[in-house]
Design an enzyme around this catalytic site. Structure first.
Site, PDB file in Angstrom:
ATOM      1  N   ASP A   1      -5.333   0.018  13.840  1.00  0.00           N
ATOM      2  CA  ASP A   1      -4.557   0.853  12.919  1.00  0.00           C
ATOM      3  C   ASP A   1      -4.403   2.208  13.606  1.00  0.00           C
ATOM      4  OD1 ASP A   1      -3.816   2.712  10.975  1.00  0.00           O
ATOM      5  OD2 ASP A   1      -4.908   1.679   9.367  1.00  0.00           O
TER       6      ASP A   1
ATOM      7  N   TYR B   1     -10.025   2.686   6.615  1.00  0.00           N
ATOM      8  CA  TYR B   1      -9.209   3.151   5.493  1.00  0.00           C
ATOM      9  C   TYR B   1      -9.620   2.368   4.229  1.00  0.00           C
ATOM     10  CZ  TYR B   1      -5.244   3.828   2.448  1.00  0.00           C
ATOM     11  OH  TYR B   1      -4.465   4.115   1.366  1.00  0.00           O
TER      12      TYR B   1
ATOM     13  N   LYS C   1       2.750   8.079   6.674  1.00  0.00           N
ATOM     14  CA  LYS C   1       2.108   9.290   7.189  1.00  0.00           C
ATOM     15  C   LYS C   1       2.965   9.908   8.302  1.00  0.00           C
ATOM     16  CE  LYS C   1      -0.912   7.621   4.324  1.00  0.00           C
ATOM     17  NZ  LYS C   1      -1.988   6.744   4.728  1.00  0.00           N
TER      18      LYS C   1
ATOM     19  N   ARG D   1      14.785  -9.230   1.975  1.00  0.00           N
ATOM     20  CA  ARG D   1      13.352  -9.598   2.014  1.00  0.00           C
ATOM     21  C   ARG D   1      12.924 -10.083   3.389  1.00  0.00           C
ATOM     22  NH1 ARG D   1      11.326 -14.312   1.312  1.00  0.00           N
ATOM     23  NH2 ARG D   1      12.825 -14.994  -0.251  1.00  0.00           N
TER      24      ARG D   1
END
Ligand SMILES: *Cc1c(COP(=O)(O)O)cnc(C)c1O
Length: 385
Positions: free
Chosen positions: A176, A104, A201, A50
């Site tokens: 971004d 987005y 992506k 984590r």
């Protein structure tokens, strides 16, 4: 590994362990949630999945940092995990920030639906129109948030003006960079503070995992990392392995996607059944001059309107044989979607009409297939409407 190596070389060699594990040429998967205590003095340094600090994470962090010439990087369980952890690392209750008006969908909803409960306020700006940004500033404005290339109309924002504005007004600048990928634009080299990616992506490129990334200075990445450690959006080692494998071919994939999409945009622009094409590589694009100045490639996305109605658009999509009808983008296979039905269905009719997103708009994510075959597929489907 030197800073002067080209990005294609860095994709293969940057961050790889100098002492190969057991001599393995390919980085093994360390499928262990926890690692033996070695006297670490800080919670964030304990080795635990984590906390995003296993050997599989570390290789990716060094590779990602090298690609965009940042000091440090962080991988996350999704693009939204990177975006939400970054924004929450730098914004607290009472703060205000500026963001480009067409973002987005997930980011837009995070800002509009979740941030009001946290008393974090945002004003939306037109990222192509710097003259109007100053009016929106407040004493509590902390940062400015943009995307390199907008979706689905594929405008390139005035990125140099964003950096200059942020420096003048003491704001952090976040971008971004998903649509450009580190091959076509490296934000930190242009003065941005933090670069974010949906690695789902182009970075991974094979449509088989969801992942995210943040790249920046050691100081900023440490703040995002500590926030992410508490929110819990870590990337599983198996997914790290797949992302690592996918990234090695980013350079050659992106080169093919850049050239295929430019050819396809040109073909569509000259077709009598097409009324409008959006692609920053076209001279007819309002962003063309800026794209030439800022980007090293125009990216793999094209959107367009056919000369007809929504039903014609849907019939065209149904006749395609190589393009797969789905949102998302950036993989090796070509995809087609009608954004109003998918990625932009959360926007109201008014918001869409202000943004110039028509119901019949079609968006293509161009893959690495032979460009001629893709063009032939588009042509036969256009001839059927
Ligand atoms: C897909 C996408 C995201 C969200 O990424 P996930 O990996 O799906 O969480 C964020 N920004 C852009 C530009 C995207 O295309």
């Amino acid at each position: 590994m030197s800073k002067n190596h080209k990005i294609d070389t860095k994709l293969i060699h940057a961050g790889e362990p100098e002492q190969r594990y057991g001599g393995a040429v390919s980085m093994p998967i360390f499928q262990s949630s926890t690692f033996e205590f070695e006297g670490e003095t800080d919670y964030h340094d304990l080795r635990y999945i984590r906390l995003n600090n296993t050997p599989n994470h570390k290789v990716l962090h060094e590779k990602l940092a090298a690609l965009e010439n940042g000091e440090d990087a962080l991988v996350t369980s999704s693009g939204m995990a990177a975006i939400s952890a970054a924004l929450l690392a730098f914004l607290k209750s009472g703060d205000h920030f500026l963001a480009h008006e067409s973002l987005y969908g997930g980011t837009h909803d995070l800002i509009n639906k979740d941030f009001p409960d946290l008393e974090i306020e945002c004003d939306f700006i037109d990222g192509c129109d710097p003259g109007n940004w100053k009016d929106k500033l407040r004493p509590e404005t902390k940062l400015i948030y943009v995307e390199t290339i907008t979706n689905p109309l594929l405008d390139v924002l005035d990125l140099n003006a964003v950096v200059q504005f942020a420096k003048e007004h003491n704001l952090l600048s976040l971008i971004d960079n998903t649509f450009a990928s580190p091959v076509n634009y490296r934000p930190l080299e242009h003065g941005f503070d933090l670069s974010l990616h949906s690695a789902t992506k182009y970075l991974n490129g094979h449509t088989d995992i969801v992942a995210g990334a943040a790249i920046g200075s050691t100081e900023l990445i440490t703040r995002v990392r500590h926030k992410l450690n508490h929110l819990g959006g870590s990337l599983d080692p198996n997914a790290c392995f797949l992302m690592h494998r996918g990234m090695k071919t980013l350079g050659i994939r992106m080169a093919r996607q850049n050239s295929n999409s430019l050819d396809i945009a040109g073909f569509l622009e000259n077709h009598e059944k097409v009324s409008k094409v959006n692609h920053p590589g076209l001279k007819s694009s309002a962003s063309h001059a800026r794209a030439r100045e800022l980007l090293e490639g125009f990216g793999g996305m094209v959107s367009f309107e056919i000369d007809g109605n929504v039903n014609d658009a849907d019939r065209f999509i149904a006749h395609l044989t190589l393009f797969i009808n789905t949102p998302s983008l950036g993989g090796v296979e070509s995809l087609v979607t009608r954004p109003v039905q998918t990625s932009h269905s959360g926007m109201s009719v008014k918001e869409r009409s202000c943004a110039g997103i028509k119901d019949k708009l079609i968006r293509l994510s161009i893959g690495i297939e032979a460009g001629d075959d893709l063009i032939a597929d588009l042509e036969q489907a256009l001839n059927k409407i």
